[in-house]
Design a protein around this motif. Structure first.
Motif, PDB file in Angstrom:
ATOM      1  N   LEU A  24       0.835  -1.194   0.000  1.00 23.35           N
ATOM      2  CA  LEU A  24       0.000   0.000   0.000  1.00 23.35           C
ATOM      3  C   LEU A  24       0.871   1.247   0.000  1.00 23.35           C
ATOM      4  N   ILE A  25       0.221   2.381  -0.110  1.00 22.73           N
ATOM      5  CA  ILE A  25       0.964   3.638  -0.198  1.00 22.73           C
ATOM      6  C   ILE A  25       1.667   3.921   1.117  1.00 22.73           C
ATOM      7  N   PRO A  26       2.750   4.695   1.094  1.00 23.47           N
ATOM      8  CA  PRO A  26       3.420   5.048   2.345  1.00 23.47           C
ATOM      9  C   PRO A  26       2.491   5.831   3.266  1.00 23.47           C
ATOM     10  N   LEU A  27       2.798   5.805   4.546  1.00 21.79           N
ATOM     11  CA  LEU A  27       2.025   6.533   5.543  1.00 21.79           C
ATOM     12  C   LEU A  27       2.713   7.856   5.838  1.00 21.79           C
ATOM     13  N   PHE A  28       1.930   8.918   5.874  1.00 17.10           N
ATOM     14  CA  PHE A  28       2.462  10.244   6.115  1.00 17.10           C
ATOM     15  C   PHE A  28       1.711  10.892   7.262  1.00 17.10           C
ATOM     16  N   GLN A  29       2.342  11.832   7.875  1.00 14.80           N
ATOM     17  CA  GLN A  29       1.715  12.649   8.915  1.00 14.80           C
ATOM     18  C   GLN A  29       1.876  14.111   8.526  1.00 14.80           C
ATOM     19  N   PRO A  30       0.792  14.848   8.294  1.00  9.75           N
ATOM     20  CA  PRO A  30       0.905  16.256   7.895  1.00  9.75           C
ATOM     21  C   PRO A  30       1.366  17.124   9.058  1.00  9.75           C
ATOM     22  N   GLU A  31       2.102  18.138   8.719  1.00 10.70           N
ATOM     23  CA  GLU A  31       2.554  19.108   9.690  1.00 10.70           C
ATOM     24  C   GLU A  31       1.843  20.436   9.462  1.00 10.70           C
ATOM     25  N   GLY A  32       2.011  21.350  10.386  1.00 16.20           N
ATOM     26  CA  GLY A  32       1.315  22.627  10.325  1.00 16.20           C
ATOM     27  C   GLY A  32       1.872  23.556   9.268  1.00 16.20           C
ATOM     28  N   HIS A  33       1.191  24.683   9.084  1.00 15.08           N
ATOM     29  CA  HIS A  33       1.614  25.674   8.106  1.00 15.08           C
ATOM     30  C   HIS A  33       2.893  26.362   8.580  1.00 15.08           C
ATOM     31  N   ALA A  34       3.696  26.717   7.606  1.00 18.95           N
ATOM     32  CA  ALA A  34       4.917  27.454   7.923  1.00 18.95           C
ATOM     33  C   ALA A  34       4.738  28.940   7.656  1.00 18.95           C
ATOM     34  N   HIS A  35       4.175  29.294   6.496  1.00 20.04           N
ATOM     35  CA  HIS A  35       4.053  30.710   6.136  1.00 20.04           C
ATOM     36  C   HIS A  35       2.681  31.040   5.554  1.00 20.04           C
ATOM     37  N   LEU A  36       1.676  30.202   5.806  1.00 26.64           N
ATOM     38  CA  LEU A  36       0.356  30.414   5.232  1.00 26.64           C
ATOM     39  C   LEU A  36      -0.687  30.475   6.342  1.00 26.64           C
ATOM     40  N   ARG A  37      -1.684  31.295   6.105  1.00 28.30           N
ATOM     41  CA  ARG A  37      -2.807  31.402   7.030  1.00 28.30           C
ATOM     42  C   ARG A  37      -4.093  31.294   6.220  1.00 28.30           C
ATOM     43  N   LEU A  38      -4.972  30.392   6.633  1.00 26.52           N
ATOM     44  CA  LEU A  38      -6.222  30.177   5.927  1.00 26.52           C
ATOM     45  C   LEU A  38      -7.139  31.379   6.129  1.00 26.52           C
ATOM     46  N   VAL A  39      -7.554  31.997   5.044  1.00 26.91           N
ATOM     47  CA  VAL A  39      -8.375  33.212   5.106  1.00 26.91           C
ATOM     48  C   VAL A  39      -9.822  32.923   4.730  1.00 26.91           C
ATOM     49  N   ASP A  40     -10.029  32.179   3.658  1.00 28.50           N
ATOM     50  CA  ASP A  40     -11.389  31.959   3.183  1.00 28.50           C
ATOM     51  C   ASP A  40     -11.466  30.606   2.490  1.00 28.50           C
ATOM     52  N   VAL A  41     -12.640  30.007   2.523  1.00 26.22           N
ATOM     53  CA  VAL A  41     -12.903  28.736   1.860  1.00 26.22           C
ATOM     54  C   VAL A  41     -14.156  28.913   1.011  1.00 26.22           C
ATOM     55  N   ARG A  42     -14.058  28.627  -0.266  1.00 24.77           N
ATOM     56  CA  ARG A  42     -15.195  28.723  -1.174  1.00 24.77           C
ATOM     57  C   ARG A  42     -15.571  27.326  -1.657  1.00 24.77           C
ATOM     58  N   SER A  43     -16.836  27.011  -1.531  1.00 22.29           N
ATOM     59  CA  SER A  43     -17.305  25.715  -1.998  1.00 22.29           C
ATOM     60  C   SER A  43     -17.438  25.716  -3.516  1.00 22.29           C
ATOM     61  N   SER A  44     -17.297  24.553  -4.091  1.00 19.69           N
ATOM     62  CA  SER A  44     -17.394  24.408  -5.543  1.00 19.69           C
ATOM     63  C   SER A  44     -18.232  23.180  -5.859  1.00 19.69           C
ATOM     64  N   TYR A  45     -18.979  23.288  -6.965  1.00 18.90           N
ATOM     65  CA  TYR A  45     -19.789  22.165  -7.417  1.00 18.90           C
ATOM     66  C   TYR A  45     -19.110  21.418  -8.563  1.00 18.90           C
ATOM     67  N   ALA A  46     -17.796  21.603  -8.694  1.00 18.96           N
ATOM     68  CA  ALA A  46     -17.048  20.886  -9.719  1.00 18.96           C
ATOM     69  C   ALA A  46     -16.374  19.669  -9.094  1.00 18.96           C
ATOM     70  N   PRO A  47     -16.424  18.514  -9.724  1.00 17.44           N
ATOM     71  CA  PRO A  47     -17.220  18.247 -10.925  1.00 17.44           C
ATOM     72  C   PRO A  47     -18.687  17.990 -10.596  1.00 17.44           C
TER      73      PRO A  47
END
Length: 854
Positions: A24-47
């Protein structure tokens, strides 16, 4: 942009299944942001996988079921067209509110100061101070009687109309009362002039030059008055406000009069087809003329077919009514079975503010609509979407939170709402997250019940996924977090492994029932129907494939699973598998037709009935065309079935119930890679293909075989995933593309509308300078289709360009379009005596075109 910036490798996991070992695929653990800050999230109906039109049933308004997304990011959304509202306060009141008004301490103030509410036995006032709203007892509005109207006057005083009189509240706090001889039933005020109705008598008040309140004129009528309205104040070139010259009075005798304030003498008279229920006169900006605004009169009538909203232009100097317009369909339909003694539901009007200008909210028992001018000065009538139902009373509100908000009441609730004026469109009324990619959906014949199937390759079923996650947790220990699948995706399973579900969703109770398919079955089609042999039972039939590989296309076996829909007291609905029928090829599409099941199985159509044990019995089999490749979609109208082939366009079949057979009566003349299909009538069909075309095909004759000829076509720029016939202001075609776009293609029935759009299209193409030169629409072929989006760019042109374009259009386009269901008098006819059109005439014609479609 991904929400995670860096990843840390934990290791890889190997799972042994029998004698084979799967890496199976390798296992990863995500780490936090280094220089980014989440400002807005827009939903999409694609596809966008597909759309389904849900007509109004069991008290639910019409809505669109949208299947979108891929894998764990998939959703089923119930969409409604309109403007969404967000509540930011909803206190509960001690009793029901019969009226609400918002007042400013000074007309020039920015924010609201008081909220006055009328209740069955008293009137209370709330004060707004910054972020707080509190009830106070020293404003002068508190009375042990219900109120009819409250308003702020131009001198900073207040007019408070009660059932038994009128109180003039000066800025110093002094109260000057006026007692009525009878109960006041209606009133209207424009900030300086006030008109009240007591019985058959009309009383007119005005502020004199010294700012004192005076009873100017009284007049008795022989008819009972239903509602009244005052023209807005006139504005001089220097900005000073002058009193209006006319008032509007509606009578229960189906009569509408424009009265001069000088003696209340009649200046203009209109005979309506029904009683006028509500009136509202507002000034809307008019950038096409030398004057700064135009006065519009909104009025509602209730006929045998329902409630209608009409709009007319008022001349503030003569009181003349012109350019009368009525929407072609009622805002709410008449209630059947109410009896003659029951009063008809009212369509009420409330004045609000939108984009800094006056607007009107129309409220009916079935919905709410906002009538306003958008930032491009285009007039629009858009539904207001509120998940908890319609409002009882509405008033404008401005605070530090929102400069253009609404105060509304519903029963014993006081709501403060922020309308999303910048984003009118399709808004999700309800959203259901799906674990797999949705494939097909179907609607219950009579109830608001959806059946849909979802499936994903290389995906674990729920039981196998739990075992896999347990193995990964045991391998990695506590260092491996459980990540959300809608963000990071689901675990990847071995080849030929599918996760599939058959679901039903009740739009009323918001509950769903799910059946998970095992043994590597992939669900690719679904249908919900009742068979003629068992009319009392409802069945859900799903087309499944075992061990399906997409590329190259191969599978082990195919079948149709038949589920019986039953009612469960706990979940309301249940699915019980009653039969499984093998097929010779992929069951790509299913359709309920005349009490039978029509299945597209590979290149052929198979007609099925059901046995008493739930098994599907094949009755007939037909190959539509010798060059057929694979049936991908079907739709039926009366005894005609239109079949779409993956590479062989469309074939029309006619059904003969006497011997239960089909006969080919028409084929398309051009090859087309069809992806979706929709019947418009028994010989006309709308088709969407994989190369982004929406095409209308029509059969010349119904009596003998003939070709399906292309009568209209347009390129929308992306593969079309669905086309639907929906009922808005008219029956229009709603389409969706794989990129998540939705659009409307509507019919034009009036010759002046066609000539107008043709002329605007020609002149705007010559005037419009695109930012990047020629646009994509300049290169796409179309036939029998006019670009409505291009015509609406007329609003964006400067006044000089608008006048030049309007002068080049034929004046014969402009004629009376008033509806007989509203006005039977010729005095409101929209006539023009000049040789050329004005920009105002063009804008009114554009409003007619839009109102005939949406």
């Amino acid at each position: 942009v991904s929400t995670q910036s860096t990843w840390g490798v934990i290791g890889s996991l190997t799972v042994t299944e029998g004698s084979s070992t799967v890496d199976l695929i390798p296992l990863f653990q995500p780490e936090g942001h280094a220089h980014l800050r989440l400002v807005d999230v827009r939903s999409s109906y694609a596809p966008t996988i597909g759309l389904l039109w849900c007509p109004p049933r069991d008290g639910f308004p019409p809505q669109i079921c949208c299947l979108s997304g891929r894998g764990p990011q998939s959703t089923l959304s119930l969409l409604r067209y309109g403007i969404g509202v967000s509540p930011f306060a909803d206190p509960t009141l001690p009793c029901r509110v019969t009226g609400v008004w918002t007042l400013k301490a000074n007309p020039a103030d920015r924010f609201t100061t008081y909220i006055v509410m009328s209740m069955p036995s008293k009137t209370v006032a709330l004060t707004v101070v910054g972020e707080d709203v509190e009830q106070v007892g020293n404003t002068g509005f508190e009375q042990p009687h219900p109120s009819v109207l409250c308003c702020t006057l131009i001198n900073g005083a207040f007019a408070h109309v009660l059932q038994r009189g009128v109180n003039y509240l000066s800025r110093s706090g002094a109260v000057k009362p006026w007692k009525a001889t009878k109960d006041i039933t209606a009133a209207a005020c424009n900030g300086r002039q006030l008109i009240v109705v007591q019985g058959f008598e009309l009383v007119y008040f005005d502020l004199n030059d010294r700012g004192e309140w005076e009873d100017r004129t009284t007049r008795n009528f022989s008819q009972e008055i239903s509602c009244v309205e005052v023209f807005p104040l006139r504005t001089n070139a220097d900005g000073t406000q002058l009193p209006a010259l006319f008032v509007v009075v509606a009578f229960y005798s189906k009569h509408l009069s424009i009265l001069s304030v000088d003696g209340l003498q009649e200046a203009v008279s209109l005979q309506l087809s029904s009683v006028c229920e509500a009136l509202a006169a507002v000034d809307l900006p008019d950038v096409t003329e030398t004057r700064t605004s135009t006065t519009y009169l909104y009025f509602t009538v209730h006929s045998e077919t329902g409630g209608y909203l009409s709009r007319a232009v008022l001349d503030p100097k003569t009181g003349h009514v012109s350019h009368l317009r009525c929407r072609p369909r009622p805002f709410h339909t008449a209630l059947a079975g109410t009896g003659s003694a029951a009063p008809p539901p009212k369509l009420r009007l409330f004045k609000v503010v939108a984009h800094g200008h006056a607007a009107v909210v129309a409220v009916s028992p079935s919905g709410m609509w906002l009538c306003y001018n958008d930032p491009t000065n285009a007039y629009a009538v858009v539904p207001l979407l509120n998940s908890d139902g319609v409002f009882d009373e509405v008033a404008p509100f401005a605070s530090v939170f929102c400069g253009e908000a609404l105060v509304a009441t519903r029963g014993e609730q006081l709501l403060m709402l922020e309308p999303h004026l910048q984003a009118p469109g399709f808004h999700p009324h309800r959203t259901l997250a799906l674990p797999c990619t949705p494939r097909r959906t179907a609607l219950h014949p009579t109830r608001p019940l959806l059946a849909y199937v979802e499936s994903d390759p290389h995906a674990f079923p729920s039981s196998a996924k739990d075992a896999f996650l347990a193995a990964t947790t045991a391998f990695a220990g506590s260092s491996l977090p459980r990540l959300p699948e809608d963000v990071f995706g689901a675990p990847v399973a071995p080849a030929d492994t599918w996760c599939s579900h058959v679901r039903i969703y009740d739009c009323g109770t918001k509950k769903d029932e799910c059946v998970e398919l095992q043994d590597g079955l992939a669900a690719i089609s679904v249908c919900i129907l009742s068979f003629a042999s068992m009319p009392k039972d409802v069945f859900v039939v799903a087309g499944v494939v075992e061990s399906l590989t997409l590329c190259p296309s191969r599978w082990k076996s195919t079948a149709l699973l038949c589920f019986k829909l039953g009612e469960d007291p706990a979940t309301n609905w249940s699915l019980q598998l009653v039969g499984q029928t093998a097929t010779r090829d992929l069951p790509t599409c299913l359709l309920g037709f005349h009490g039978f099941l029509v299945a597209g199985v590979g290149k052929v159509l198979v007609l099925y009935d059901v046995s008493c044990h739930g098994d599907l019995l094949p009755l007939r089999e037909l190959q539509c065309s010798p060059s057929a490749t694979r049936v991908v979609c079907m739709d039926a109208k009366d005894d005609h079935v239109f079949v779409g082939d993956a590479a062989d366009s469309v074939t029309c079949l006619r059904y003969f119930p006497a011997d239960v057979t089909f006969t080919v009566i028409g084929r398309a003349t051009e090859k087309r890679w069809v992806s979706c299909i929709c019947c418009l009538d028994y010989r006309t069909v709308c088709v969407g293909d994989k190369f982004g075309h929406v095409v209308v095909l029509r059969m010349a004759s119904n009596e003998q075989p003939s070709d399906l000829v292309e009568v209209a076509a347009v390129c929308v720029g992306a593969p079309v995933t669905s086309v639907l016939l929906v009922s808005l202001a008219a029956d229009v075609v709603l389409y969706s593309t794989i990129a998540g776009a939705m659009g409307v293609v509507g019919p034009l029935e009036k010759a002046e509308h066609i000539a107008l759009l043709q002329g605007l299209e020609t002149h705007i193409n010559a005037e419009w300078d695109a930012l990047c030169g020629r646009e994509k629409s300049d290169y796409s072929a179309k036939k029998g289709v006019l670009d409505g989006d291009l015509a609406l760019r007329y609003y964006s042109f400067p006044p000089a360009h608008q006048r030049r374009i309007a002068s080049q259009l034929p004046a014969a386009l402009f004629r009376n379009t008033s509806e007989s269901c509203v006005c039977s008098s010729a005095s409101a006819a929209a006539t023009t005596s000049q040789d050329t059109l004005t920009p105002a005439d063009v804008l009114l014609l554009l409003e007619d075109v839009c109102s005939c479609i949406i």
